[in-house]
Design a protein around this motif. Structure first.
Motif, PDB file in Angstrom:
ATOM      1  N   GLN A  77      90.163  70.230  83.421  1.00 36.84           N
ATOM      2  CA  GLN A  77      91.012  69.388  82.577  1.00 36.84           C
ATOM      3  C   GLN A  77      90.936  69.780  81.098  1.00 36.84           C
ATOM      4  N   GLU A 104      86.270  66.024  73.009  1.00 34.63           N
ATOM      5  CA  GLU A 104      87.134  65.549  74.093  1.00 34.63           C
ATOM      6  C   GLU A 104      86.516  65.860  75.451  1.00 34.63           C
ATOM      7  N   TYR A 152      74.636  65.055  75.288  1.00 36.38           N
ATOM      8  CA  TYR A 152      74.932  64.293  76.509  1.00 36.38           C
ATOM      9  C   TYR A 152      75.017  65.223  77.719  1.00 36.38           C
ATOM     10  N   LYS A 203      81.375  61.692  79.888  1.00 38.91           N
ATOM     11  CA  LYS A 203      80.866  60.322  79.796  1.00 38.91           C
ATOM     12  C   LYS A 203      81.672  59.370  80.676  1.00 38.91           C
ATOM     13  N   GLU A 204      82.968  59.626  80.779  1.00 40.24           N
ATOM     14  CA  GLU A 204      83.821  58.798  81.630  1.00 40.24           C
ATOM     15  C   GLU A 204      83.609  59.084  83.111  1.00 40.24           C
ATOM     16  N   SER A 205      83.139  60.284  83.434  1.00 36.54           N
ATOM     17  CA  SER A 205      83.035  60.715  84.833  1.00 36.54           C
ATOM     18  C   SER A 205      81.663  60.481  85.444  1.00 36.54           C
ATOM     19  N   LYS A 237      82.940  66.892  90.373  1.00 40.23           N
ATOM     20  CA  LYS A 237      83.367  66.150  89.182  1.00 40.23           C
ATOM     21  C   LYS A 237      83.267  67.014  87.929  1.00 40.23           C
ATOM     22  N   GLU A 241      77.555  58.633  85.361  1.00 40.16           N
ATOM     23  CA  GLU A 241      76.564  57.677  84.895  1.00 40.16           C
ATOM     24  C   GLU A 241      75.247  58.417  84.710  1.00 40.16           C
ATOM     25  N   ASN A 290      83.505  63.582  76.034  1.00 40.14           N
ATOM     26  CA  ASN A 290      83.969  62.226  76.352  1.00 40.14           C
ATOM     27  C   ASN A 290      84.427  62.129  77.802  1.00 40.14           C
ATOM     28  N   SER A 291      85.021  63.189  78.318  1.00 40.87           N
ATOM     29  CA  SER A 291      85.429  63.174  79.729  1.00 40.87           C
ATOM     30  C   SER A 291      84.217  63.161  80.647  1.00 40.87           C
ATOM     31  N   CYS A 340      86.201  68.294  85.289  1.00 39.68           N
ATOM     32  CA  CYS A 340      86.161  68.129  83.830  1.00 39.68           C
ATOM     33  C   CYS A 340      86.447  69.449  83.130  1.00 39.68           C
TER      34      CYS A 340
END
Length: 213
Positions: A103, A74, A140, A80-82, A96, A84, A77-78, A100
């Motif tokens: 959160q 989880e 990642y 990856k969403e935040s 950022k 590039e 994945n956050s 993460c």
């Protein structure tokens, strides 16, 4: 939570049953200390016998390792969403990333007891399998850090990762009080302060990006 304790036969049913076990265990972790959680308390929360629980796990640590992987997934994945896959302004990156972490504070609490507690009571085969999966998930995050700090070697990137993780866990403890701590501070007639997690973590991230060698 009341669950059918008939033994699952198919791989899909076994995974579904194990997911239920993880959900109940995670709920217990939100309310109790790790050491207060046993296979007996987990079985009781499931309305199972302890013997039925042994059909799926041998130790509670096996459950916590899988919960850790789900929480880490989880968190990744956050990321990856935040982000590039390109280098960005360090202040923006730090802000950022700190968000993460903030959160996913429950992930940090699992990480905080991973090496010293959870990993100490599983078989070497179970632990090796966990390490493979965990490192795969982290790739990642390693890539993000390498992009931001291209001067670092892969080994240094992994050390940077650990530095950030352990500081993130420490700050979580510093900025997240428990009922026991709050009651103790009140009894001692002392004021309790909770600093801003994101601000402190962001400052630390920037310091590491600028100075890590």
């Amino acid at each position: 939570m009341e669950l059918n304790n008939t033994r699952a036969r198919s791989p899909e049913k076994k995974q579904e049953r194990f997911n239920q076990i993880m959900e109940v265990t995670n709920d217990l972790f939100l309310k109790h200390s790790y050491h207060d959680i046993t296979l007996t308390t987990i079985a009781k929360a499931l309305n199972w016998s302890r013997g039925n629980l042994y059909k799926y796990v041998n130790t509670k640590e096996e459950i916590f390792l899988e919960i850790y992987l789900s929480k880490q997934e989880e968190f990744i994945n956050s990321l990856k969403e935040s982000f590039e896959s390109k280098k960005i302004d360090q202040v923006y990156f730090a802000n950022k990333l700190s968000q993460c972490f903030d959160q996913h504070r429950l992930y940090l609490r699992y990480h905080n007891i991973l090496a010293t507690i959870i990993e100490t009571n599983v078989s070497v085969e179970k632990l090796a399998d966990f390490k493979i999966k965990s490192y795969k998930q982290r790739e990642y995050f390693f890539e993000l850090l390498q992009i931001q700090c291209p001067q670092l070697s892969p080994k240094q990137v992994k050390m940077l990762f650990l530095t950030l993780m352990y500081h993130a866990c420490g700050l979580d403890s510093h900025t997240h009080g428990t009922k026991l701590l709050e009651d103790a501070m009140a009894l001692a007639n002392l004021e309790i302060y909770y600093d801003n997690y994101c601000q402190l973590m962001s400052t630390f991230i920037i310091m590491c990006l600028n100075n890590f060698k």
